[in-house]
Structure formats: structure tokens, C-alpha cells
Scaffold this active site. Structure first.
Site, short mmCIF file in Angstrom:
data_model
loop_
_atom_site.label_atom_id
_atom_site.label_comp_id
_atom_site.label_asym_id
_atom_site.label_seq_id
_atom_site.Cartn_x
_atom_site.Cartn_y
_atom_site.Cartn_z
N HIS A 143 5.51 -0.61 -2.75
CA HIS A 143 5.14 0.24 -3.84
C HIS A 143 5.33 1.65 -3.89
O HIS A 143 4.57 2.39 -4.64
CB HIS A 143 3.83 -0.39 -4.53
CG HIS A 143 3.91 -1.68 -4.89
ND1 HIS A 143 2.69 -2.32 -4.94
CD2 HIS A 143 4.78 -2.30 -5.45
CE1 HIS A 143 2.88 -3.62 -5.48
NE2 HIS A 143 4.21 -3.65 -5.62
N ASN B 97 -8.67 -12.73 4.14
CA ASN B 97 -9.19 -11.93 2.86
C ASN B 97 -10.82 -12.09 3.14
O ASN B 97 -11.18 -13.20 3.48
CB ASN B 97 -8.54 -12.58 1.61
CG ASN B 97 -8.84 -11.55 0.51
OD1 ASN B 97 -9.82 -11.23 0.05
ND2 ASN B 97 -7.53 -11.09 -0.01
N ASP C 184 -0.53 4.39 1.02
CA ASP C 184 -1.50 5.23 2.01
C ASP C 184 -0.66 5.60 3.12
O ASP C 184 -1.21 6.48 3.86
CB ASP C 184 -2.68 4.79 1.99
CG ASP C 184 -2.82 3.28 2.57
OD1 ASP C 184 -1.89 3.14 3.39
OD2 ASP C 184 -3.71 2.53 2.38
N ASN D 12 0.86 -1.16 0.13
CA ASN D 12 -0.02 0.03 0.23
C ASN D 12 0.85 1.24 0.02
O ASN D 12 2.02 1.34 0.52
CB ASN D 12 -0.78 -0.10 1.16
CG ASN D 12 -1.86 -1.06 1.22
OD1 ASN D 12 -1.92 -1.76 0.24
ND2 ASN D 12 -2.43 -1.64 2.42
C1 BJW Z 1 -10.32 -7.41 1.92
C2 BJW Z 1 -11.06 -6.45 2.55
C3 BJW Z 1 -11.29 -6.48 3.56
C4 BJW Z 1 -11.29 -6.33 0.11
N1 BJW Z 1 -10.46 -7.45 4.39
N2 BJW Z 1 -9.52 -8.19 2.67
C5 BJW Z 1 6.15 -12.01 -13.81
C6 BJW Z 1 5.09 -12.63 -14.53
C7 BJW Z 1 4.07 -11.78 -15.13
C8 BJW Z 1 4.32 -10.51 -15.03
C9 BJW Z 1 5.19 -9.78 -14.09
C10 BJW Z 1 5.73 -10.56 -13.50
N3 BJW Z 1 6.53 -10.05 -12.66
C11 BJW Z 1 6.51 -8.55 -12.84
C12 BJW Z 1 5.41 -8.85 -13.83
C13 BJW Z 1 4.72 -7.45 -14.28
C14 BJW Z 1 3.76 -6.78 -13.06
C15 BJW Z 1 2.58 -7.61 -12.90
O1 BJW Z 1 2.87 -8.29 -11.58
N4 BJW Z 1 1.65 -7.69 -13.47
C16 BJW Z 1 0.55 -8.80 -13.08
C17 BJW Z 1 -0.51 -7.73 -12.91
C18 BJW Z 1 0.41 -9.77 -14.29
N5 BJW Z 1 4.72 -6.37 -12.30
C19 BJW Z 1 5.28 -5.24 -12.40
O2 BJW Z 1 5.42 -4.54 -13.29
C20 BJW Z 1 6.22 -4.76 -11.24
N6 BJW Z 1 7.44 -4.59 -11.64
C21 BJW Z 1 8.44 -5.25 -11.94
O3 BJW Z 1 8.40 -6.49 -11.79
O4 BJW Z 1 9.60 -4.85 -12.44
C22 BJW Z 1 10.65 -5.54 -12.83
C23 BJW Z 1 11.79 -4.73 -13.25
C24 BJW Z 1 13.14 -5.13 -12.55
C25 BJW Z 1 14.08 -4.18 -12.91
C26 BJW Z 1 13.91 -3.15 -13.70
C27 BJW Z 1 12.82 -2.98 -14.20
C28 BJW Z 1 11.66 -3.58 -14.13
C29 BJW Z 1 5.58 -3.57 -10.39
C30 BJW Z 1 4.21 -3.65 -9.77
C31 BJW Z 1 3.58 -2.17 -9.46
C32 BJW Z 1 2.40 -2.42 -8.89
N7 BJW Z 1 1.91 -0.93 -8.67
C33 BJW Z 1 0.61 -0.78 -8.32
C34 BJW Z 1 -0.18 0.84 -8.78
C35 BJW Z 1 0.87 1.69 -7.50
C36 BJW Z 1 0.39 2.83 -7.94
C37 BJW Z 1 -1.30 3.46 -7.65
O5 BJW Z 1 -1.63 3.01 -6.47
O6 BJW Z 1 -1.69 3.74 -8.70
O7 BJW Z 1 0.30 -1.33 -7.02
S1 BJW Z 1 -0.52 -2.04 -9.05
C38 BJW Z 1 -1.74 -2.20 -7.76
O8 BJW Z 1 -1.77 -3.58 -7.29
C39 BJW Z 1 -1.10 -1.38 -6.60
C40 BJW Z 1 -1.07 -2.52 -5.70
O9 BJW Z 1 -0.13 -2.38 -4.50
C41 BJW Z 1 -0.98 -3.85 -6.28
C42 BJW Z 1 -1.37 -4.89 -5.65
O10 BJW Z 1 -2.96 -4.85 -5.33
P1 BJW Z 1 -3.64 -5.33 -3.88
O11 BJW Z 1 -3.14 -4.82 -2.76
O12 BJW Z 1 -3.45 -6.88 -4.02
O13 BJW Z 1 -5.03 -4.95 -4.10
P2 BJW Z 1 -6.34 -5.68 -5.12
O14 BJW Z 1 -7.30 -4.72 -5.18
O15 BJW Z 1 -6.00 -6.30 -6.17
O16 BJW Z 1 -6.98 -6.62 -3.99
C43 BJW Z 1 -7.44 -6.51 -2.89
C44 BJW Z 1 -7.78 -7.67 -1.97
O17 BJW Z 1 -8.35 -7.17 -0.78
C45 BJW Z 1 -8.90 -8.46 -2.50
O18 BJW Z 1 -8.40 -9.87 -2.51
C46 BJW Z 1 -10.24 -8.43 -1.80
O19 BJW Z 1 -10.82 -9.43 -1.71
C47 BJW Z 1 -9.48 -7.99 -0.32
N8 BJW Z 1 -10.32 -7.28 0.48
N9 BJW Z 1 -11.69 -5.71 1.42
C48 BJW Z 1 -9.81 -8.30 3.83
N10 BJW Z 1 -12.25 -5.55 4.34
#
Ligand code: BJW
Ligand code: ZN
Length: 255
Positions: free
Chosen positions: A120, A219, A105, A103
Site C-alpha cells: 500500500h 492478532n 510506516d 503498512n
Molecule cells: C493487533 C494488535 C497488536 C491491534 N498485535 N494485532 C473485492 C470485493 C470487494 C471490494 C473490493 C474487492 N477488491 C477490491 C475491493 C475494494 C477495496 C476493498 O478491499 N474494500 C473493502 C474494504 C471492502 N480495495 C481496494 O480498493 C484496493 N484496490 C484495488 O483493489 O484496486 C483494483 C484496481 C485494479 C486495477 C486498476 C484500478 C483498481 C486498494 C486498497 C488500498 C487500501 N488502502 C488503505 C489506506 C492506505 C493509506 C492510508 O493509510 O491512509 O490501506 S485502507 C487501510 O486498510 C490501509 C491498510 O493497509 C488496510 C488494511 O488494514 P489493516 O492493516 O488490516 O488494519 P485494521 O485496522 O483493519 O486491522 C488491525 C488489526 O490489528 C485488527 O485485527 C486488530 O485486532 C489487530 N491488532 N493491535 C496484534 N498489538
């Protein structure tokens, strides 16, 4: 004595010397910050590729920065919830505790947690992509107010961006190393409120499991990580975490 949590989990957590926790957007949902994916997710209307990438920022700076400015304002108004506070309390129980968050935030820190490993970045920080000058929220506010066409620029003329990690960008190296280390050495690993779809953060629970950790998922929904979990506590983290900590404290032997 009212024990609501699973007794086996309490026993394992009580005995654990190293506890690591990975949090995602779900832990802040009860603070009023929308998650990314799912029914009420931020990205049901706007695709991540459209907004959370450097290319998008460079090509549509005004739109992207308005979106981030709006989210900065939302975050400033939100407060930590009982889930954030419970993790701060949990941190005092084992010999070693690591709190890793995806997060941006800052709510863990506002709930009193120290040494939070941010993977992040942090939305309340901004910097110039040309000279690296940092801008606090207040400083950024001032620049944004006077920005021509909502394109915030540094005094050097460079574009100002939020200090967050976009798709395709590397995570802060030192933090990622600390997170890997925490996962490898954990006796208990809690994955809280993350969909486990974004790597490399999503690799951490599996890494912990491979290192012998007892994996607990908290979750509201099943996720791609659920199959690996030793225990799934399904529900709101703002309710489950305080109960879990209360139960552990109730069952801890008196010093
Ligand atoms: C509750 C609840 C309640 C609801 N109680 N639960 C390998 C394979 C394929 C792709 C890749 C790979 N490695 C890297 C990649 C690419 C990419 C990636 O992963 N893509 C996939 C989507 C396919 N990754 C990247 O690009 C990363 N960089 C990288 O690997 O670079 C390599 C590199 C190396 C050297 C040089 C250059 C490059 C970077 C990732 C950056 C992620 N950024 C974001 C945006 C941040 C900015 C913004 O906020 O605008 O980060 S994406 C977004 O997703 C954000 C979050 O931190 C992240 C994760 O999301 P999260 O937290 O899991 O949220 P949700 O909404 O998905 O889930 C919420 C959950 O809560 C749900 O399950 C609900 O059920 C639950 N919930 N209420 C408990 N009350
Ligand atoms: Zn500059």
C-alpha cells in the site's frame, strides 16, 4: 528451557523452507501508530471513504493533506517494536523468507528488514500527480510550510500527494505479483495484525492455504481469517513474535 509457543507451530516453522508473512496495522500498534478499524482505530471518527480516496484528495486537498502530514509526523516519531525486530530475526531462519506488508510506516525497514514487499505504498514518500516529481519528507515539509491554504503544489503547479494506495487504486503491480508468488510457495504463512478486510491483500492468507501452507494468525482479536487458520496465537504481536522466534531458536538443532 521455557517454551511458550505452541509446540506444533514451532515444529512446522522449523521444517519450513519457505516462510511468508503478511503484516497489517496491528504490528505497529505497539509502536504507537493507531490501527484503522476497531475501538481505537483511525477510522472510528473519520470514514475511510472521506479521506483515503483520490476523489477526496482532489476535492478536499487541504483537509486530506493535513491529515497525511500529521500522520507523517507521528510515524517519524515512532520506533519499531519487538514484533518488527522478531520478524527480521525470523527472516534468517528458513531458506527463503518473504515479508509482505500493508503498512505504509516503513517500520519493518527501520527494524533492519530488507526487501520488504510494500503493498500500500509508503507514507514517507510523496509525488506530484502531474509530472511525477518525487518529494522526500524534508522536501515535502518545505513545500507544505509555504503552501497556500495548505494545498501543496509542485513547481509545475500539480498537486502533491502521498505515495500510498487509496481505495479504488491499483496496488503496485510488481509488488502484488511478488506477494502472490510468496503466498503460493509458502510452507508457512503468518498473518500478523491485520483485520483481513481489505483486498487484494486479504486474499493472500487464503491463497497460501490453498497452496498447502500452514496458516498462523497472530492478532489480539478474532478476524474474518481466523476460521481458515491452522493456529491462532491470540495477543500482542510485540510479545508473541519475539517469544515464537526465541522458541524456534531454542529448539533448532545446533549447526
Ligand atoms: C493487533 C494488535 C497488536 C491491534 N498485535 N494485532 C473485492 C470485493 C470487494 C471490494 C473490493 C474487492 N477488491 C477490491 C475491493 C475494494 C477495496 C476493498 O478491499 N474494500 C473493502 C474494504 C471492502 N480495495 C481496494 O480498493 C484496493 N484496490 C484495488 O483493489 O484496486 C483494483 C484496481 C485494479 C486495477 C486498476 C484500478 C483498481 C486498494 C486498497 C488500498 C487500501 N488502502 C488503505 C489506506 C492506505 C493509506 C492510508 O493509510 O491512509 O490501506 S485502507 C487501510 O486498510 C490501509 C491498510 O493497509 C488496510 C488494511 O488494514 P489493516 O492493516 O488490516 O488494519 P485494521 O485496522 O483493519 O486491522 C488491525 C488489526 O490489528 C485488527 O485485527 C486488530 O485486532 C489487530 N491488532 N493491535 C496484534 N498489538
Ligand atoms: Zn510536478
Amino acid at each position: 528451557m521455557k517454551i511458550l509457543s505452541d509446540p506444533s507451530a514451532i515444529e512446522v516453522i522449523k521444517k519450513a523452507k519457505n516462510i511468508a508473512v503478511l503484516t497489517g496495522a496491528g504490528i505497529s500498534a505497539e509502536s504507537g501508530i493507531p490501527t484503522f478499524r476497531g475501538e481505537n482505530g483511525l477510522w472510528t471518527k473519520l470514514s475511510p471513504e472521506e479521506l483515503a480516496s483520490f476523489e477526496s484528495f482532489y476535492q478536499n486537498t487541504a483537509v486530506v493533506m493535513e491529515w497525511y502530514k500529521h500522520r507523517q509526523e507521528v510515524i517519524m516519531k515512532c520506533k519499531p517494536n519487538p514484533g518488527h525486530y522478531a520478524l527480521n530475526e525470523l527472516s534468517r531462519l528458513p531458506e527463503h523468507f518473504d515479508l509482505i506488508t500493508q503498512n505504509i510506516d516503513g517500520l519493518h525497514q527501520r527494524a533492519g528488514s530488507r526487501d520488504v514487499i510494500e503493498l500500500h505504498g509508503n507514507l514517507l514518500e510523496n509525488y506530484c500527480i502531474r509530472c511525477g516529481q518525487k518529494y522526500s519528507v524534508e522536501e515535502f515539509d518545505e513545500v507544505f510550510k509555504n503552501a497556500i491554504n495548505h494545498v501543496p503544489r509542485c513547481h509545475c503547479g500539480g498537486l502533491i500527494r502521498p505515495n500510498v494506495v487509496w481505495f479504488g487504486e491499483a496496488l503496485p503491480r510488481e509488488n502484488l505479483e511478488m506477494a502472490y508468488n510468496a503466498a503460493i510457495h509458502a510452507d508457512v504463512f503468518l498473518s500478523v495484525g491485520t483485520s483481513g478486510q481489505v483486498r487484494p491483500a486479504a486474499d493472500l492468507p487464503n491463497l497460501a492455504k490453498q497452496g498447502g501452507a500452514f496458516l498462523i494468525e497472530i492478532n489480539t482479536q478474532k478476524t474474518v481469517l481466523s476460521g481458515e487458520a491452522d493456529l491462532i496465537l491470540q495477543g500482542n504481536s510485540g510479545e508473541i513474535l519475539p517469544q515464537l522466534v526465541e522458541d524456534i531458536k531454542t529448539l533448532l538443532p545446533k549447526a
